[in-house]
Design a protein around this motif. Structure first.
Motif, PDB file in Angstrom:
ATOM      1  N   ASP A  36       0.836  -1.204   0.000  1.00 19.40           N
ATOM      2  CA  ASP A  36       0.000   0.000   0.000  1.00 19.40           C
ATOM      3  C   ASP A  36       0.878   1.264   0.000  1.00 19.40           C
ATOM      4  O   ASP A  36       0.586   2.244  -0.683  1.00 19.40           O
ATOM      5  N   LEU A  37       1.963   1.225   0.760  1.00 17.40           N
ATOM      6  CA  LEU A  37       2.801   2.423   0.891  1.00 17.40           C
ATOM      7  C   LEU A  37       3.730   2.614  -0.308  1.00 17.40           C
ATOM      8  O   LEU A  37       4.293   3.702  -0.502  1.00 17.40           O
ATOM      9  N   THR A  40       6.555   5.309  -1.239  1.00 16.02           N
ATOM     10  CA  THR A  40       6.533   6.464  -0.332  1.00 16.02           C
ATOM     11  C   THR A  40       7.402   6.219   0.906  1.00 16.02           C
ATOM     12  O   THR A  40       7.744   7.151   1.623  1.00 16.02           O
ATOM     13  N   VAL A  41       7.753   4.930   1.158  1.00 19.78           N
ATOM     14  CA  VAL A  41       8.572   4.590   2.326  1.00 19.78           C
ATOM     15  C   VAL A  41       9.754   3.740   1.867  1.00 19.78           C
ATOM     16  O   VAL A  41       9.589   2.814   1.075  1.00 19.78           O
ATOM     17  N   ILE A 220       0.804   5.712  11.573  1.00 19.35           N
ATOM     18  CA  ILE A 220       0.723   5.318  10.155  1.00 19.35           C
ATOM     19  C   ILE A 220      -0.011   3.982  10.016  1.00 19.35           C
ATOM     20  O   ILE A 220      -0.966   3.870   9.251  1.00 19.35           O
ATOM     21  N   PRO A 226      -3.030   4.970   5.456  1.00 15.66           N
ATOM     22  CA  PRO A 226      -1.600   5.038   5.796  1.00 15.66           C
ATOM     23  C   PRO A 226      -0.774   5.879   4.810  1.00 15.66           C
ATOM     24  O   PRO A 226       0.149   6.574   5.214  1.00 15.66           O
ATOM     25  N   ARG A 227      -1.129   5.833   3.535  1.00 17.77           N
ATOM     26  CA  ARG A 227      -0.370   6.635   2.544  1.00 17.77           C
ATOM     27  C   ARG A 227      -0.497   8.115   2.834  1.00 17.77           C
ATOM     28  O   ARG A 227       0.467   8.873   2.739  1.00 17.77           O
ATOM     29  N   VAL A 230       1.609   8.982   5.824  1.00 14.73           N
ATOM     30  CA  VAL A 230       3.032   9.108   5.454  1.00 14.73           C
ATOM     31  C   VAL A 230       3.271  10.439   4.751  1.00 14.73           C
ATOM     32  O   VAL A 230       4.249  11.150   5.045  1.00 14.73           O
TER      33      VAL A 230
END
Ligand code: C5P
Length: 247
Positions: A36-37, A40-41, A220, A226-227, A230
């Protein structure tokens, strides 16, 4: 550099400072969150919950996918056992490993990881503890003094960094300079629940206190989106890093 390029650069640096704590029950849950992230991480922490349910194998998967991994195993045992455990982790490709910041433990970890790319961080005082908790556990020192003492001992042992709260980071930074990497959990963006954490700071406050990395879990992992969480934390870190930001 124009304003857009500068902003982009600040966001990239911000992204590199954020470590997301994958405090979820199974590798399957962790995989879903990481997917999902997406990009971005770049840095994930695997703690005790996930480590005990297949998280070490999952760490290898993350490393193969180009992510950085922090194994938050908080080792503390007799030197021979700490040393052998650290030797195993040093071969895993993980970037960071935690040990409790006891002099014997830190020295054993340092010797075992010498020459590897694994960075050993000493956990000074858990961010869920305050002075009363330390007194209850039998310590003669309050949080501030115990963190300072352990920071000095970490320098002597020659390990790479410390885990501490943002509340102590600025005084430790002032006394040790850039000798150690400073990693701060207990991060709570404005409005998020403290839960079991007691020594808290916002992402901006942690950056201004001199943290190199911020560990963020529930704000988060338990967020509705969560996105978005972040992105918002990243923007707050970037703004705090910006030289144009008023202090
Ligand atoms: O959910 P939250 O943001 O409170 O998660 C913080 C993470 O950082 C947890 O995985 C916890 O184990 C870890 N940690 C901490 N305090 C320390 C060292 C590690 O909260 N001193």
């Amino acid at each position: 550099m124009d304003a857009d390029a500068l902003r982009q650069r600040e966001l990239t640096i911000a992204r590199e400072k954020l470590i997301v704590a994958l405090d979820v029950p199974t590798p399957r849950d962790a995989r879903a969150l990481v997917s999902d992230l997406e990009d971005t991480v770049v840095f994930y922490k695997i703690g005790l919950e996930l480590a005990y349910s297949g998280g070490l194998a999952f760490a290898e998967e993350l490393i193969k996918d180009g992510k950085q991994v922090f194994l938050d195993l908080k080792l503390h045992d007799i030197p021979a056992t700490v040393s052998r455990a650290c030797t195993q982790v040093a071969n895993s490709g993980a970037s960071f490993l935690t040990v409790h910041a006891y002099p014997q433990t830190m020295r054993a970890a340092k010797i075992a990881t010498a020459g590897s790319s694994l960075r050993v961080l000493g956990v000074t005082v858990l961010t869920s503890c305050d002075d009363l908790d330390l007194a209850e556990a039998g310590y003669a020192y309050g949080v501030r003094d115990l963190v300072a003492r352990r920071a000095a001992q970490a320098c002597e042992a020659g390990i790479d960094g410390l885990v501490l709260s943002a509340g102590e980071a600025s005084s430790i930074r002032a006394s040790i300079g850039h000798k150690l990497i400073l990693v701060t959990p207990g991060i709570r963006p404005k409005g998020s629940a403290a839960a079991d954490q007691k020594r808290l700071a916002t992402p901006a406050a942690a950056i201004k206190a001199g943290a190199d990395y911020l560990v963020v879990g529930r704000p988060i992992t338990r967020a509705e989106n969560p996105r978005e969480a972040v992105a918002s934390i990243g923007a707050e870190i970037a703004a705090a890093l910006s030289p144009h930001q008023a202090s």
